[in-house]
Design an enzyme around this catalytic site. Structure first.
Site, PDB file in Angstrom:
ATOM      1  N   ALA A 298      15.276 -49.448  17.915  1.00 27.28           N
ATOM      2  CA  ALA A 298      14.152 -48.883  18.656  1.00 27.28           C
ATOM      3  C   ALA A 298      13.154 -50.002  18.911  1.00 27.28           C
ATOM      4  O   ALA A 298      12.699 -50.657  17.971  1.00 27.28           O
ATOM      5  CB  ALA A 298      13.500 -47.754  17.868  1.00 27.28           C
TER       6      ALA A 298
ATOM      7  N   THR B 268      18.503 -48.936  21.963  1.00 29.24           N
ATOM      8  CA  THR B 268      17.656 -48.371  23.007  1.00 29.24           C
ATOM      9  C   THR B 268      16.602 -49.399  23.392  1.00 29.24           C
ATOM     10  O   THR B 268      16.438 -50.418  22.730  1.00 29.24           O
ATOM     11  CB  THR B 268      16.948 -47.085  22.537  1.00 29.24           C
ATOM     12  OG1 THR B 268      15.960 -47.428  21.546  1.00 29.24           O
ATOM     13  CG2 THR B 268      17.925 -46.091  21.945  1.00 29.24           C
TER      14      THR B 268
ATOM     15  N   VAL C 111      14.165 -52.075  13.920  1.00 33.05           N
ATOM     16  CA  VAL C 111      13.069 -52.382  14.837  1.00 33.05           C
ATOM     17  C   VAL C 111      13.475 -53.536  15.749  1.00 33.05           C
ATOM     18  O   VAL C 111      13.892 -54.594  15.288  1.00 33.05           O
ATOM     19  CB  VAL C 111      11.788 -52.738  14.064  1.00 33.05           C
ATOM     20  CG1 VAL C 111      10.677 -53.155  15.035  1.00 33.05           C
ATOM     21  CG2 VAL C 111      11.335 -51.547  13.223  1.00 33.05           C
ATOM     22  N   LYS C 112      13.324 -53.320  17.027  1.00 31.51           N
ATOM     23  CA  LYS C 112      13.745 -54.289  18.035  1.00 31.51           C
ATOM     24  C   LYS C 112      12.518 -55.040  18.554  1.00 31.51           C
ATOM     25  O   LYS C 112      11.538 -54.421  18.995  1.00 31.51           O
ATOM     26  CB  LYS C 112      14.450 -53.543  19.175  1.00 31.51           C
ATOM     27  CG  LYS C 112      15.331 -54.373  20.084  1.00 31.51           C
ATOM     28  CD  LYS C 112      16.066 -53.406  21.023  1.00 31.51           C
ATOM     29  CE  LYS C 112      16.991 -54.110  21.977  1.00 31.51           C
ATOM     30  NZ  LYS C 112      17.599 -53.155  22.926  1.00 31.51           N
ATOM     31  N   LEU C 113      12.578 -56.373  18.480  1.00 31.77           N
ATOM     32  CA  LEU C 113      11.469 -57.215  18.885  1.00 31.77           C
ATOM     33  C   LEU C 113      11.926 -58.255  19.923  1.00 31.77           C
ATOM     34  O   LEU C 113      13.061 -58.726  19.858  1.00 31.77           O
ATOM     35  CB  LEU C 113      10.894 -57.980  17.685  1.00 31.77           C
ATOM     36  CG  LEU C 113      10.363 -57.177  16.501  1.00 31.77           C
ATOM     37  CD1 LEU C 113       9.981 -58.126  15.372  1.00 31.77           C
ATOM     38  CD2 LEU C 113       9.170 -56.327  16.912  1.00 31.77           C
TER      39      LEU C 113
END
Length: 223
Positions: free
Chosen positions: A65, A27, A91-93
Site C-alpha cells: 500500500a 497497489t 508500506v510502499k515508498l
C-alpha cells in the site's frame, strides 16, 4: 518466483486467488482511485483503509500500500497508519531522498517497506541499505524508453546476490507474459502484473485445440 497481482480490484483478486497461485498484491494510488472513479462517493482515509483491509483478507499474502506524502516525516506517519491496517500490509515508498529516510525509520520500527519506482541497480542498492524488504524495478517503463528492462533486472538480482542483501526483488511494470518468463529466468523473487497479463499466462491456442479434440473424441464413444 512468487506471482502477485498489481490491482486494487477485489473481483480480480478473488478470481486469481481461487486458482491457488496468488502470493500477494501490489497497489498504488492510481489503482485505488480507479476503483472509486465514477461512484460519486469521496475516497476518504476510512474508505481506503477498509478497502485495503479487505484486499489483505482475500489475498492472504503481502499487500503493498503506497503512501501519498512526499516528505519523510509525513511518509513515516502515513506508513505507520497503513501498517496498522493489517499484518499483511507492506508500506510502499518512492525511491527518493525522502523515501530513503522514511524507509530507514519505518524499517527500524519493524514495518516492511517496498521501495518502488526503481530504474537503476544503484537505486536498488540504496533502498536495500535503507532497510527495504522489497525493491521494485520497473521493467516495462525501462523498455518504453528503449533501454533493456531485463538487463536492469539482471543487474539488480546479481548485485543483491553478490552482496548478500536481505531484500526481495519484485519485477514490476510487467506488460506481457514474456516479461514474466524473463523475470523468472533472471532470478526475480516476485513478479507483479495486471489482471490481463495474469490471465494471459494460462492461455495457449494449442491447449484450447487439444481440449476441444479430447472432448469431441469423448462425445463419439461415451456411454
Amino acid at each position: 518466483m512468487e506471482l502477485y497481482l498489481d490491482t486494487a480490484n477485489l473481483e480480480e483478486i478473488r478470481e486469481i486467488a481461487a486458482w491457488g497461485v496468488l502470493s500477494g498484491v501490489t497497489t498504488n494510488p492510481t489503482l485505488v482511485v480507479k476503483e472509486y472513479a465514477g461512484r460519486g462517493a469521496k475516497l476518504t482515509e476510512e474508505v481506503l483503509f477498509a478497502h485495503l483491509r479487505t484486499i489483505c483478507e482475500v489475498a492472504k499474502g503481502p499487500v503493498s500500500a503506497e503512501v501519498t506524502a512526499l516528505e519523510a516525516g509525513a511518509m513515516v506517519e502515513e506508513g505507520l497508519r497503513l501498517a496498522a491496517i493489517h499484518p499483511h500490509i507492506v508500506v510502499k515508498l518512492p525511491t527518493t531522498e525522502e523515501g530513503l529516510k522514511a524507509c530507514k525509520r519505518l524499517s527500524t520500527q519493524g514495518v516492511k517497506v517496498n521501495m518502488t519506482l526503481i530504474f537503476s541497480a544503484n537505486q536498488a542498492l540504496l533502498a536495500a541499505r535503507a532497510g527495504a524488504a522489497y525493491v521494485s524495478p520497473f521493467l516495462g517503463r525501462v523498455d518504453d524508453i528503449s533501454w533493456d528492462g531485463g538487463e536492469l533486472l539482471r543487474e539488480i538480482v546479481e548485485l543483491i546476490q553478490v552482496q548478500n542483501l536481505p531484500v526481495k526483488v519484485i519485477a514490476a511494470s510487467i506488460r506481457h507474459p514474456r516479461h514474466v518468463t524473463e523475470a523468472a529466468l533472471l532470478g526475480a523473487d516476485i513478479a507483479t502484473m495486471p489482471y490481463t497479463v495474469f490471465k494471459q499466462l494460462l492461455k495457449h491456442p494449442l491447449t484450447d485445440i487439444g481440449l476441444r479434440r479430447f472432448m469431441e473424441d469423448w462425445e463419439k464413444v461415451k456411454p
